[in-house]
Design a protein around this motif. Structure first.
Motif, PDB file in Angstrom:
ATOM      1  N   GLN A  48       0.831  -1.203   0.000  1.00 32.60           N
ATOM      2  CA  GLN A  48       0.000   0.000   0.000  1.00 32.60           C
ATOM      3  C   GLN A  48       0.869   1.258   0.000  1.00 32.60           C
ATOM      4  OE1 GLN A  48      -2.240  -1.014   3.496  1.00 32.60           O
ATOM      5  NE2 GLN A  48      -4.013  -1.705   2.300  1.00 32.60           N
ATOM      6  N   ALA A  49       1.943   1.250   0.743  1.00 33.48           N
ATOM      7  CA  ALA A  49       2.850   2.402   0.789  1.00 33.48           C
ATOM      8  C   ALA A  49       3.614   2.563  -0.519  1.00 33.48           C
ATOM      9  CB  ALA A  49       3.824   2.246   1.951  1.00 33.48           C
ATOM     10  N   LEU A  50       3.804   1.476  -1.226  1.00 34.69           N
ATOM     11  CA  LEU A  50       4.558   1.501  -2.474  1.00 34.69           C
ATOM     12  C   LEU A  50       3.932   2.451  -3.505  1.00 34.69           C
ATOM     13  CD1 LEU A  50       6.936   0.222  -3.998  1.00 34.69           C
ATOM     14  CD2 LEU A  50       5.403  -1.628  -4.658  1.00 34.69           C
ATOM     15  N   VAL A  51       2.628   2.524  -3.515  1.00 30.15           N
ATOM     16  CA  VAL A  51       1.932   3.385  -4.468  1.00 30.15           C
ATOM     17  C   VAL A  51       2.359   4.844  -4.301  1.00 30.15           C
ATOM     18  CG1 VAL A  51      -0.337   4.188  -5.242  1.00 30.15           C
ATOM     19  CG2 VAL A  51      -0.021   1.795  -4.584  1.00 30.15           C
ATOM     20  N   GLY A  52       2.365   5.313  -3.070  1.00 25.77           N
ATOM     21  CA  GLY A  52       2.755   6.701  -2.805  1.00 25.77           C
ATOM     22  C   GLY A  52       4.215   6.967  -3.122  1.00 25.77           C
ATOM     23  N   ARG A  53       5.079   6.024  -2.769  1.00 22.38           N
ATOM     24  CA  ARG A  53       6.509   6.201  -3.053  1.00 22.38           C
ATOM     25  C   ARG A  53       6.772   6.180  -4.558  1.00 22.38           C
ATOM     26  NH1 ARG A  53       5.449   6.069   1.562  1.00 22.38           N
ATOM     27  NH2 ARG A  53       5.024   8.240   1.217  1.00 22.38           N
ATOM     28  N   ALA A  54       6.027   5.359  -5.301  1.00 27.85           N
ATOM     29  CA  ALA A  54       6.202   5.329  -6.760  1.00 27.85           C
ATOM     30  C   ALA A  54       5.804   6.675  -7.364  1.00 27.85           C
ATOM     31  CB  ALA A  54       5.388   4.198  -7.374  1.00 27.85           C
ATOM     32  N   ALA A  55       4.779   7.304  -6.839  1.00 25.08           N
ATOM     33  CA  ALA A  55       4.367   8.624  -7.319  1.00 25.08           C
ATOM     34  C   ALA A  55       5.463   9.660  -7.020  1.00 25.08           C
ATOM     35  CB  ALA A  55       3.044   9.041  -6.679  1.00 25.08           C
ATOM     36  N   GLU A  56       6.095   9.551  -5.854  1.00 25.15           N
ATOM     37  CA  GLU A  56       7.189  10.474  -5.526  1.00 25.15           C
ATOM     38  C   GLU A  56       8.376  10.276  -6.470  1.00 25.15           C
ATOM     39  OE1 GLU A  56       8.099   9.806  -1.424  1.00 25.15           O
ATOM     40  OE2 GLU A  56       6.182  10.632  -0.740  1.00 25.15           O
ATOM     41  N   LEU A  57       8.669   9.035  -6.785  1.00 19.48           N
ATOM     42  CA  LEU A  57       9.755   8.742  -7.727  1.00 19.48           C
ATOM     43  C   LEU A  57       9.416   9.301  -9.110  1.00 19.48           C
ATOM     44  CD1 LEU A  57      12.438   7.344  -8.427  1.00 19.48           C
ATOM     45  CD2 LEU A  57      11.133   5.252  -8.802  1.00 19.48           C
ATOM     46  N   ARG A  58       8.190   9.080  -9.555  1.00 20.02           N
ATOM     47  CA  ARG A  58       7.751   9.631 -10.840  1.00 20.02           C
ATOM     48  C   ARG A  58       7.887  11.140 -10.857  1.00 20.02           C
ATOM     49  NH1 ARG A  58       1.890   9.644 -10.844  1.00 20.02           N
ATOM     50  NH2 ARG A  58       2.398  11.476  -9.620  1.00 20.02           N
ATOM     51  N   ASP A  59       7.474  11.809  -9.779  1.00 18.20           N
ATOM     52  CA  ASP A  59       7.542  13.265  -9.715  1.00 18.20           C
ATOM     53  C   ASP A  59       8.987  13.761  -9.747  1.00 18.20           C
ATOM     54  OD1 ASP A  59       4.788  13.227  -9.596  1.00 18.20           O
ATOM     55  OD2 ASP A  59       4.684  13.670  -7.442  1.00 18.20           O
ATOM     56  N   ALA A  60       9.876  13.073  -9.055  1.00 15.04           N
ATOM     57  CA  ALA A  60      11.290  13.467  -9.076  1.00 15.04           C
ATOM     58  C   ALA A  60      11.861  13.344 -10.483  1.00 15.04           C
ATOM     59  CB  ALA A  60      12.090  12.615  -8.093  1.00 15.04           C
ATOM     60  N   LEU A  61      11.530  12.253 -11.158  1.00 16.29           N
ATOM     61  CA  LEU A  61      12.019  12.066 -12.531  1.00 16.29           C
ATOM     62  C   LEU A  61      11.411  13.093 -13.478  1.00 16.29           C
ATOM     63  CD1 LEU A  61      11.970   8.187 -12.603  1.00 16.29           C
ATOM     64  CD2 LEU A  61      14.003   9.642 -12.854  1.00 16.29           C
ATOM     65  N   ALA A  62      10.129  13.402 -13.303  1.00 13.35           N
ATOM     66  CA  ALA A  62       9.476  14.403 -14.155  1.00 13.35           C
ATOM     67  C   ALA A  62      10.117  15.778 -13.949  1.00 13.35           C
ATOM     68  CB  ALA A  62       7.983  14.458 -13.857  1.00 13.35           C
ATOM     69  N   THR A  63      10.417  16.116 -12.697  1.00 13.83           N
ATOM     70  CA  THR A  63      11.073  17.395 -12.408  1.00 13.83           C
ATOM     71  C   THR A  63      12.441  17.453 -13.064  1.00 13.83           C
ATOM     72  OG1 THR A  63       9.870  17.617 -10.330  1.00 13.83           O
ATOM     73  CG2 THR A  63      11.890  18.901 -10.556  1.00 13.83           C
ATOM     74  N   MET A  64      13.199  16.381 -12.954  1.00  8.49           N
ATOM     75  CA  MET A  64      14.516  16.340 -13.580  1.00  8.49           C
ATOM     76  C   MET A  64      14.389  16.543 -15.092  1.00  8.49           C
ATOM     77  SD  MET A  64      16.350  13.221 -11.502  1.00  8.49           S
ATOM     78  CE  MET A  64      17.923  13.373 -12.356  1.00  8.49           C
ATOM     79  N   HIS A  65      13.437  15.860 -15.692  1.00  6.06           N
ATOM     80  CA  HIS A  65      13.241  15.969 -17.144  1.00  6.06           C
ATOM     81  C   HIS A  65      12.863  17.396 -17.538  1.00  6.06           C
ATOM     82  CE1 HIS A  65      12.305  14.705 -21.197  1.00  6.06           C
ATOM     83  NE2 HIS A  65      11.125  15.276 -21.075  1.00  6.06           N
ATOM     84  N   LEU A  66      11.936  17.997 -16.799  1.00 10.69           N
ATOM     85  CA  LEU A  66      11.496  19.358 -17.115  1.00 10.69           C
ATOM     86  C   LEU A  66      12.612  20.382 -16.937  1.00 10.69           C
ATOM     87  CD1 LEU A  66       7.929  19.311 -15.540  1.00 10.69           C
ATOM     88  CD2 LEU A  66       8.512  19.353 -17.974  1.00 10.69           C
ATOM     89  N   ARG A  67      13.530  20.135 -16.031  1.00 10.66           N
ATOM     90  CA  ARG A  67      14.653  21.043 -15.805  1.00 10.66           C
ATOM     91  C   ARG A  67      15.796  20.814 -16.782  1.00 10.66           C
ATOM     92  NH1 ARG A  67      15.100  20.883  -9.243  1.00 10.66           N
ATOM     93  NH2 ARG A  67      13.251  22.115  -8.849  1.00 10.66           N
ATOM     94  N   GLY A  68      15.624  19.871 -17.676  1.00 14.76           N
ATOM     95  CA  GLY A  68      16.666  19.606 -18.662  1.00 14.76           C
ATOM     96  C   GLY A  68      17.734  18.637 -18.184  1.00 14.76           C
ATOM     97  N   GLU A  69      17.511  18.005 -17.028  1.00 13.98           N
ATOM     98  CA  GLU A  69      18.449  16.987 -16.542  1.00 13.98           C
ATOM     99  C   GLU A  69      18.112  15.701 -17.287  1.00 13.98           C
ATOM    100  OE1 GLU A  69      18.932  16.848 -12.181  1.00 13.98           O
ATOM    101  OE2 GLU A  69      17.749  18.675 -12.138  1.00 13.98           O
ATOM    102  N   SER A  70      18.702  15.547 -18.475  1.00  9.00           N
ATOM    103  CA  SER A  70      18.288  14.454 -19.353  1.00  9.00           C
ATOM    104  C   SER A  70      19.127  13.194 -19.213  1.00  9.00           C
ATOM    105  CB  SER A  70      18.321  14.924 -20.809  1.00  9.00           C
ATOM    106  OG  SER A  70      19.622  15.362 -21.144  1.00  9.00           O
ATOM    107  N   ALA A  71      20.201  13.246 -18.459  1.00  4.11           N
ATOM    108  CA  ALA A  71      21.068  12.074 -18.311  1.00  4.11           C
ATOM    109  C   ALA A  71      21.384  11.855 -16.846  1.00  4.11           C
ATOM    110  CB  ALA A  71      22.360  12.272 -19.099  1.00  4.11           C
TER     111      ALA A  71
END
Length: 105
Positions: A48-71
């Motif tokens: 059950q906790a995994l769902v929330g942590r996966a969303a946090e991981l997705r958000d961190a990756l999305a932020t990196m992508h939007l900031r141009g951190e592509s690698a």
């Protein structure tokens, strides 16, 4: 005396969030691992906790992508994972070694 850990490498805020979220997910997967966990309730709570942590991981990756951190900087991120005990923590995700015959669990 406990040996001093090496310093954590310099990370962007998003990289830090990525590492933190990733390790939290690894910890949860270790608690869910049916070859290691003792009961269904603790595995259910971790799932059950995994769902929330996966969303946090997705958000961190999305932020990196939007900031141009592509690698990923593998050496730096790997060093951070090692400092934060990532090798031991991720070893709990793999199938546990077979036990010697004995009384059932």
């Amino acid at each position: 005396m406990v040996p001093e850990l090496p310093p954590l490498p310099a990370l962007t805020r998003s990289e830090g969030e990525l590492i933190d979220s990733y390790l939290e997910i690894v910890d949860l997967l270790g608690r869910i691992n049916p070859s290691r966990t003792a009961d269904t309730y603790s595995a259910l709570r971790a799932a059950q906790a995994l769902v929330g942590r996966a969303a946090e991981l997705r958000d961190a990756l999305a932020t990196m992508h939007l900031r141009g951190e592509s690698a990923f900087h593998h050496a730096t991120l790997g060093r951070a994972l090692r400092v934060l005990d990532g090798e031991r923590r991720s070893s709990l995700v793999v199938v546990a070694p077979e036990r010697a015959p004995g009384p059932p669990d």
